[in-house]
Design an enzyme around this catalytic site. Sequence first.
Site, short mmCIF file in Angstrom:
data_model
loop_
_atom_site.label_atom_id
_atom_site.label_comp_id
_atom_site.label_asym_id
_atom_site.label_seq_id
_atom_site.Cartn_x
_atom_site.Cartn_y
_atom_site.Cartn_z
N HIS A 1 0.76 -1.17 -0.08
CA HIS A 1 -0.11 -0.12 0.08
C HIS A 1 0.96 1.32 0.05
CE1 HIS A 1 -3.59 -2.10 0.79
NE2 HIS A 1 -3.01 -2.87 1.53
N ASP B 1 1.91 -6.71 2.51
CA ASP B 1 0.61 -6.05 2.89
C ASP B 1 1.07 -4.72 3.52
OD1 ASP B 1 -1.72 -5.12 3.11
OD2 ASP B 1 -2.52 -6.69 4.53
O1 DOR Z 1 -4.49 -4.31 7.59
C1 DOR Z 1 -4.72 -3.87 6.54
N1 DOR Z 1 -4.25 -2.69 5.87
N2 DOR Z 1 -5.57 -4.61 5.92
C2 DOR Z 1 -6.30 -4.16 4.83
O2 DOR Z 1 -7.11 -4.37 4.00
C3 DOR Z 1 -5.85 -2.60 4.37
C4 DOR Z 1 -4.45 -2.20 4.75
C5 DOR Z 1 -4.30 -0.69 4.67
O3 DOR Z 1 -4.70 -0.18 3.45
O4 DOR Z 1 -4.09 0.04 5.61
ZN ZN Z 2 -6.32 -6.77 2.08
#
Ligand code: DOR
Ligand code: ZN
Length: 430
Positions: free
Chosen positions: A65, A306
């Site tokens: 992200h 992630d």
């Molecule tokens: O832990 C997470 N963070 N799960 C998600 O689905 C989104 C992500 C985020 O963008 O912060």
């Molecule tokens: Zn996710």
Amino acid sequence: MKVVLKNVNVLNPHQKVNEKNVTILIENGKFKNIGNLTEAEIKDAKVFDLDGKYIVPGFFDMHVHLREPGREDEETVITGCNSAANGGFTGIACMPNTDPAIDSAEVVTLIKKQSANHLVDVYPIGAATVGRKGEVLSPMAELKDAGVVGFSDDGVAIKTASILKRSLEYAKMFDLPIIEHCEDESLAGGAMNESINSTLLGLPPIPTVAEDLIVMRDILIAEYADAKVHIAHISSKKSVEMVRDAKKKGIKVTAEVAPHHFTLTDDAVKTYDPNVKMNPPLRTKADVDEIIKGLKDGTIDCIASDHAPHSIEEKEMEFEFAPNGIIGLETQIGLAFTELYHKKVLSLEQMIEKLSINPRKILNLPVPEIKEGEIANLTILDIDAVWTVDKKKFKSKSSNTPFDKRLLTGKAIGVINKEKIFIDGSFSKI
Ligand code: DOR
Ligand code: ZN
């Protein structure tokens, strides 16, 4: 510009290459000579004596992200790329839950432009639906033309079976996967895994069945549409079992796991540290054991961080109200080598498959080769380096990690790509 990598072990299971103690010349970003260097060729080159370290095809993290556009105070494309290089990655795929979402060619172009001159290759994942709202399909053909390598509404699952079916059908035309955050909406919204711990801690639960239901739905619809679905950050035992069975039937399903889901259990939440809050949440030992089994037998294709940067002000709240997610680019290789390679779950070849080769295959990207004439896209790996995580040394703009001060074994000590090297904390042109 010439660079010599002296005394390296070359390992690329994709090419079936495994060579010990060779010396490599890279000129203008390409492999010029592997193994037979003359004194004249080495002259004027910058020489790195790597003393038995490995070089492998550059690691690739398919679940990152970046917060640009929208939350550049947490991470920009550039700081995310710096973090990736420092963690040992030469390529990343970035998720569409930006603001605005990656649901138009303009946003794809912005991200590609910001990263164009960076060592790290950035491949955006397009939103499957407009604004990730699950109502109207995104302009998938336009997104594909702009350069996305997959589609997802990550953060949430694609809302309905009908729109999922249509997005799978469109994605199939481009031979790209739908990447699913598997969580049933009506069972979502809790703060931790549903278990004895959620009862004891008094925190609202997210049951594993929230994940399992959507994994089941997605496998069924992928089978029906004969299209590719990729299960993001798998965390539950049953989900791993379902993916295993589906693969046996020839259904086009792949899966990734994040390091925290094979390293920690929901016991960690007893600290009420918001840095162990993420979605999906940490689960139980039975889930972790099945994930380990799934990594070993190939049910889980790859490891992805992630990486989810959050500001200190927002993350350091009461557990229940803190946002989900932790950063992971700079701890992923160390955690994976410590937990999987050094504990003899995976061989070195399997590690490289899950951290470099398989994520690229899933996204239909070429796997870098270590061969004369090819572009040098590689990670320098010290599999036995013992080091302590220090979040102050991270290149990410955020520092929300539960792994600060953790002792790890295995580290990426440098990366080369696009005529650039990152080593000893800084970038230079080669
Ligand atoms: O832990 C997470 N963070 N799960 C998600 O689905 C989104 C992500 C985020 O963008 O912060
Ligand atoms: Zn996710």
